[in-house]
Design an enzyme around this catalytic site. Structure first.
Site, mmCIF file in Angstrom:
data_model
loop_
_atom_site.group_PDB
_atom_site.id
_atom_site.type_symbol
_atom_site.label_atom_id
_atom_site.label_comp_id
_atom_site.label_asym_id
_atom_site.label_seq_id
_atom_site.Cartn_x
_atom_site.Cartn_y
_atom_site.Cartn_z
ATOM 1 N N LEU A 35 -13.024 50.599 22.580
ATOM 2 C CA LEU A 35 -12.833 49.552 23.582
ATOM 3 C C LEU A 35 -11.372 49.107 23.538
ATOM 4 C CD1 LEU A 35 -15.951 47.245 23.028
ATOM 5 C CD2 LEU A 35 -15.566 48.820 24.896
ATOM 6 N N ASP A 36 -10.805 48.869 24.682
ATOM 7 C CA ASP A 36 -9.453 48.354 24.791
ATOM 8 C C ASP A 36 -9.381 47.018 24.053
ATOM 9 O OD1 ASP A 36 -7.378 46.595 26.391
ATOM 10 O OD2 ASP A 36 -6.890 48.688 26.800
ATOM 11 N N PRO A 37 -8.252 46.699 23.424
ATOM 12 C CA PRO A 37 -8.140 45.405 22.731
ATOM 13 C C PRO A 37 -8.448 44.202 23.619
ATOM 14 C CG PRO A 37 -6.309 46.800 22.124
ATOM 15 C CD PRO A 37 -7.056 47.523 23.221
ATOM 16 N N ALA A 38 -8.165 44.298 24.922
ATOM 17 C CA ALA A 38 -8.424 43.169 25.821
ATOM 18 C C ALA A 38 -9.900 43.040 26.176
ATOM 19 C CB ALA A 38 -7.601 43.305 27.092
ATOM 20 N N ALA A 39 -10.702 44.063 25.868
ATOM 21 C CA ALA A 39 -12.136 44.021 26.179
ATOM 22 C C ALA A 39 -12.894 43.323 25.059
ATOM 23 C CB ALA A 39 -12.673 45.437 26.358
#
Length: 135
Positions: free
Chosen positions: A39-43
């Protein structure tokens, strides 16, 4: 104490999937820990974590994922996410739900997607979002 099985972790904002695995590994003092998708860090959201012998089962988890997102219409950023600088903003007051549903129809079904520069995909062992932020 021996830990084996799956842990559904609610991944915090600004943590990588690897950060989560490293933290679980440290807290449980366990070497064999893995995750079922980057998962992307912003997710934020559920990141399945396998513990011990359960890491062998990760390959058998379903490949199809589902995402739930909140979007802000009318805003465009340099990174296509909340972390980027706003480069364009316009009101969407006249936008109807029917118009949104019509536009979303083009994204249904199997789609060949080109990942954005700010994504968790790796190129030469580096995440695209890291490479993009470094220029």
């Amino acid at each position: 104490m021996l830990f084996q099985g799956f842990l559904n972790l609610n991944k915090p904002f600004d943590w990588t999937s690897h950060d989560c695995v490293a933290r679980v590994r440290k807290l449980l003092r366990l070497k064999r820990v893995g995750h079922a998708g980057t998962l992307d860090p912003a997710a934020t959201g559920v990141l399945p974590i396998a513990l011990g012998k359960a890491t062998r089962l990760l390959q058998y988890l379903p490949e199809n994922k589902a995402y739930k997102a909140t979007i802000r219409l009318g805003v465009r950023t340099t990174t296509d996410d909340l972390e980027g600088e706003i480069i364009n903003s316009q009101p969407c007051a006249g936008l109807s739900l029917a118009e949104v549903k019509t536009a979303l129809a083009q994204f249904e079904g199997k789609i060949e997607q080109i990942p954005p520069n700010y994504s968790a995909i790796q190129v030469d062992g580096k995440r695209l979002y890291d490479l993009a932020r470094k220029g």
